[in-house]
Write a protein that holds these residues in place. Structure first.
Motif, PDB file in Angstrom:
ATOM      1  N   PHE A 108     -50.839  66.629 -21.169  1.00  6.74           N
ATOM      2  CA  PHE A 108     -50.499  67.590 -20.121  1.00  6.74           C
ATOM      3  C   PHE A 108     -49.627  68.708 -20.673  1.00  6.74           C
ATOM      4  CE2 PHE A 108     -46.682  68.381 -17.417  1.00  6.74           C
ATOM      5  CZ  PHE A 108     -47.233  69.285 -16.518  1.00  6.74           C
ATOM      6  N   SER A 109     -48.609  68.349 -21.438  1.00  8.83           N
ATOM      7  CA  SER A 109     -47.690  69.349 -21.982  1.00  8.83           C
ATOM      8  C   SER A 109     -48.399  70.276 -22.954  1.00  8.83           C
ATOM      9  CB  SER A 109     -46.516  68.660 -22.685  1.00  8.83           C
ATOM     10  OG  SER A 109     -45.771  67.894 -21.766  1.00  8.83           O
ATOM     11  N   ALA A 110     -49.244  69.708 -23.792  1.00  8.49           N
ATOM     12  CA  ALA A 110     -49.982  70.541 -24.748  1.00  8.49           C
ATOM     13  C   ALA A 110     -50.963  71.452 -24.023  1.00  8.49           C
ATOM     14  CB  ALA A 110     -50.717  69.652 -25.742  1.00  8.49           C
ATOM     15  N   HIS A 174     -47.040  72.192 -35.101  1.00 12.43           N
ATOM     16  CA  HIS A 174     -48.371  72.729 -35.408  1.00 12.43           C
ATOM     17  C   HIS A 174     -49.255  71.637 -35.991  1.00 12.43           C
ATOM     18  CE1 HIS A 174     -47.306  76.830 -34.494  1.00 12.43           C
ATOM     19  NE2 HIS A 174     -46.226  76.740 -35.258  1.00 12.43           N
ATOM     20  N   GLY A 175     -50.468  71.584 -35.514  1.00 13.06           N
ATOM     21  CA  GLY A 175     -51.424  70.593 -35.998  1.00 13.06           C
ATOM     22  C   GLY A 175     -52.226  70.034 -34.848  1.00 13.06           C
ATOM     23  N   ALA A 177     -54.552  66.795 -32.924  1.00 14.07           N
ATOM     24  CA  ALA A 177     -54.172  65.453 -32.477  1.00 14.07           C
ATOM     25  C   ALA A 177     -54.104  64.454 -33.628  1.00 14.07           C
ATOM     26  CB  ALA A 177     -55.167  64.969 -31.417  1.00 14.07           C
ATOM     27  N   ARG A 178     -54.921  64.659 -34.662  1.00 19.37           N
ATOM     28  CA  ARG A 178     -54.880  63.746 -35.818  1.00 19.37           C
ATOM     29  C   ARG A 178     -53.545  63.849 -36.542  1.00 19.37           C
ATOM     30  NH1 ARG A 178     -60.175  65.616 -38.881  1.00 19.37           N
ATOM     31  NH2 ARG A 178     -59.242  67.589 -38.199  1.00 19.37           N
ATOM     32  N   TYR A 179     -52.945  65.035 -36.469  1.00 14.41           N
ATOM     33  CA  TYR A 179     -51.661  65.240 -37.142  1.00 14.41           C
ATOM     34  C   TYR A 179     -50.494  64.794 -36.255  1.00 14.41           C
ATOM     35  CZ  TYR A 179     -47.943  67.564 -39.773  1.00 14.41           C
ATOM     36  OH  TYR A 179     -46.806  67.823 -40.502  1.00 14.41           O
ATOM     37  N   THR A 180     -50.541  65.190 -34.976  1.00 19.89           N
ATOM     38  CA  THR A 180     -49.413  64.883 -34.098  1.00 19.89           C
ATOM     39  C   THR A 180     -49.463  63.460 -33.538  1.00 19.89           C
ATOM     40  OG1 THR A 180     -50.597  65.810 -32.187  1.00 19.89           O
ATOM     41  CG2 THR A 180     -49.137  67.302 -33.416  1.00 19.89           C
TER      42      THR A 180
END
Length: 198
Positions: A108-110, A174-175, A177-180
């Motif tokens: 939601f936030s993203a 920055h990045g 979903a795989r990163y965050t």
């Protein structure tokens, strides 16, 4: 003389125009959500094109871009609030329910980031638009946190405000979903009391 049988009060159906207006509004919101997700600065004309409506219909539902963004923002808030009840009913434990809801809150936030940023350029940060909706999210999440803390699945010293601020901070990294994703999981692991095994 026979009397006509009493008739139940008829439930007036909403006029066709009202039904069409509601349908148009939903169609516009769906198109706007998709357009802004792809290109945050999509024009009102592009949104009308995607929705398959004329500019007059668009502006009849949303007099300006700000009103459209506010409606999208409120819609997203409603979704994340409803998710709290969904997770509470479906999860295996209070801690799992709270963690799952935080994942929904992260999405939601993203998803609302660009909408919130554009709205902040038009309204004050202390506007009821933000304060009232934040209060709704906090009210939805507090029972989940309280239940998870009662079962010692989440640290007792943490407030919901602190936890949500942590999640919001992660959305600023920055990045994709795989990163965050791993960052969020590491942060959520830290919510557990030190003496509780994963």
């Amino acid at each position: 003389m026979e009397h006509a049988p009493d008739q139940e009060p008829s439930r007036a159906r909403p006029p066709a125009k009202r039904v069409d207006a509601a349908r148009n509004r939903d169609t516009i919101l769906t198109a706007a959500r998709a357009a802004l997700a792809e290109a945050p600065h999509s024009s009102m004309a592009e949104i009308a094109r995607r929705a398959g409506v004329g500019m007059a219909t668009l502006y009849r539902n949303f007099p300006g871009r700000r009103e459209l963004l506010e409606a999208l923002y409120a819609e997203q808030v409603e979704t994340v609030c409803a998710a709290a009840e969904d997770e509470a009913a479906a999860a295996a434990s209070p801690g799992a329910a709270f963690t799952a809801w935080l994942g929904r809150f992260l999405a939601f936030s993203a998803g609302k980031h660009h909408i919130a940023q554009e709205l902040l350029a038009q309204v004050d940060h202390d506007s009821p638009l933000f304060n009232d909706n934040r209060s709704r999210v906090l009210a939805a999440g507090r029972p989940l946190l309280a239940a998870a803390q009662q079962t010692h699945e989440v640290r007792a010293e943490l407030s919901l405000e602190q936890i949500l601020d942590m999640v919001i901070a992660i959305t600023g990294i920055h990045g994709d979903a795989r990163y965050t994703g791993p960052i969020l999981r590491a942060a959520l692991d830290g919510l557990r009391p030190a003496n509780v095994d994963p």
